[in-house]
Design a protein around this motif. Sequence first.
Motif, short mmCIF file in Angstrom:
data_model
loop_
_atom_site.label_atom_id
_atom_site.label_comp_id
_atom_site.label_asym_id
_atom_site.label_seq_id
_atom_site.Cartn_x
_atom_site.Cartn_y
_atom_site.Cartn_z
N SER A 1 4.25 5.12 4.27
CA SER A 1 6.04 5.38 4.48
C SER A 1 6.79 5.08 2.42
O SER A 1 5.73 3.96 2.80
CB SER A 1 6.86 5.64 5.16
N ILE A 2 7.51 5.27 2.34
CA ILE A 2 8.12 4.00 1.52
C ILE A 2 9.54 4.67 0.61
O ILE A 2 10.50 5.38 1.50
CB ILE A 2 7.73 5.31 -0.14
N PRO A 3 10.40 3.67 1.11
CA PRO A 3 11.84 4.22 0.57
C PRO A 3 11.62 4.33 -0.81
O PRO A 3 12.00 4.17 -1.43
CB PRO A 3 12.23 2.25 0.80
N LEU B 1 -7.65 15.08 11.80
CA LEU B 1 -7.45 15.81 10.77
C LEU B 1 -5.88 15.14 10.60
O LEU B 1 -4.94 14.64 11.69
CB LEU B 1 -6.59 16.76 11.04
N THR B 2 -5.41 14.85 9.59
CA THR B 2 -4.02 14.59 9.01
C THR B 2 -3.31 14.44 8.31
O THR B 2 -3.39 15.63 7.65
CB THR B 2 -4.93 12.47 9.00
N ALA B 3 -2.42 13.80 7.69
CA ALA B 3 -1.28 14.85 7.06
C ALA B 3 -2.02 13.90 6.22
O ALA B 3 -1.83 15.30 5.23
CB ALA B 3 0.36 13.61 7.16
N SER B 4 -2.81 13.44 5.32
CA SER B 4 -3.49 13.27 4.21
C SER B 4 -3.61 14.64 3.89
O SER B 4 -4.11 14.37 2.75
CB SER B 4 -4.28 11.86 4.07
N ASP B 5 -4.87 14.94 5.06
CA ASP B 5 -5.63 16.00 4.65
C ASP B 5 -4.81 17.21 4.10
O ASP B 5 -4.73 17.89 2.67
CB ASP B 5 -6.55 16.30 6.20
N ASP C 1 1.42 10.70 -4.94
CA ASP C 1 0.65 8.99 -5.51
C ASP C 1 0.29 7.99 -4.83
O ASP C 1 -0.64 7.28 -4.73
CB ASP C 1 0.66 9.68 -6.35
N LEU C 2 1.52 7.24 -4.75
CA LEU C 2 1.91 6.08 -4.25
C LEU C 2 1.02 5.70 -2.80
O LEU C 2 0.66 5.02 -2.95
CB LEU C 2 3.08 5.57 -4.65
N LEU C 3 1.87 6.93 -2.22
CA LEU C 3 1.38 6.05 -1.12
C LEU C 3 0.27 6.06 -0.21
O LEU C 3 -0.41 5.87 -0.04
CB LEU C 3 2.33 7.73 0.12
N LEU C 4 -0.70 7.53 -1.10
CA LEU C 4 -2.43 7.71 -0.86
C LEU C 4 -3.21 6.71 -1.62
O LEU C 4 -3.80 6.13 -1.58
CB LEU C 4 -3.10 8.92 -1.63
N GLU C 5 -2.57 6.23 -2.97
CA GLU C 5 -3.01 5.03 -3.91
C GLU C 5 -3.14 4.13 -3.14
O GLU C 5 -3.93 2.80 -2.97
CB GLU C 5 -2.93 5.52 -5.78
#
Length: 452
Positions: A349-351, A184-188, A340-344
């Motif tokens: 993480s993103i700055p 089970l992850t944060a993406s879930d 969206d950016l993180l998943l796709e």
Amino acid sequence: MVLRRFAWPYGGQRASFCGSFTGWRECPMGLVGAEFQVVFDLPPGVYQYRFLVDGVWRCDETKPCVLDKYGLISNEVLVDNTHPVVHPEPSSTRVMNMDEGTILTTMPPDHLSQNSGVQIEVFRHRVSEILLHNTIYDVVPLSSKIAVLDASLPVKQAFKIMHDEGLSLAPLWDDQQQTITAMLTASDFVLILRKLQRNIRSLGHEELEMHSVSAWKEAKLQYYGGPDVAVIQRRALIHVKDSDNLMDVALAIIRNEISSVPIFKPSTDSSGMPLLGLATLPGIIKFLCSKLQEQPEGYSFLQNRIVSMPIGTWSPHTGKASIRQLRTSRPSTPLNSCLDLLLEDRLSSIPIVDDSGALLDVYSLSDIMALAKNDVYTRIELEQVTVEHALELQYQVNGRRQCHTCSSTSTFLEVLEQLSAPGVRRLVVIEPRSRFVQGVISLRDAFTFLIG
């Protein structure tokens, strides 16, 4: 050819020498009298060199020095036929100490400029030898505490536990199958929140109360279509054995684009919980660094600056080529667009940058877990919340945290040491004064370079 003697008279327990004519490979120096010496047979020309004394790069301030365009100092020598043949000889007594040499923090920037492909392949061969001859059992503290969740738990309760325990992922135990069946992850949690927000009128937030984690795992494929299909795939649980070598474990993590992989007991041992631990790239990198630093050639290569290496994702402004596009976001960006950016792009993480491109903060996929605190997710809509607001919620729940950064002049060793720290998945490369984001180096970037 001309015999030329180089000496370090300023003390120390051990010293090595490297120069432009050695390809910046270290050569041991012998202690003759009160100084370290080494002799080379050189063709006429101008050469740069420096010393490695007790693990610290130095140059001799009493000899000619040059400053390159990167601000790094090396000694320089002119070798011509007018120099007499010299031999190692004891030096006269000199009352000097180590502080008289200039401390150098990195190898010269052109360390990889000559025969760089050969140097990289030799280094990777050493890395492969270490990874193939050590098992994950040698790396992971198998006695450490592991949080395992029951797959029958309601989704809401499971994510609350993950938040309270500071977990970004957790193995799931299936009581019927008597084994670990999934992670089970944060993406879930992101995908569940999106489902709720899309169907809020018909479903309501009781979805998290009613559905078990196992039911969600089974049903999530049918919930999503379009661009989300790319990030959701039905597959069996990926796991490794405690006897697997580190190369196989690292490849299992990288090729399957996961952050950690469960370590199972051997199939011959069917007693009790099969899970022994979780293998991660930071743990493997930490072990690898310790082994490489025991080898002179490995330590020398680790002193390369990342700006001179084919590693990471970089801004076009740096002039460095990148396979992937450098992704950043603004504080005013809707949280949904950031997710969206993180998943796709499968990013952890993103700055977050201001209008000038300077780093303000970093939004991590695991930050979404802050919304599980006190049911915050029931009072917001992802499309209306900005990244700035989401970060404020994160600060309120967990407090402010340090952004993990480095500079383009950081050595490969410095980068690996930061990436081996728990919880660090990516380093943002910034210009120290302006904090302008120049690039990003991830765990996957580092390990992909290490093993080619």
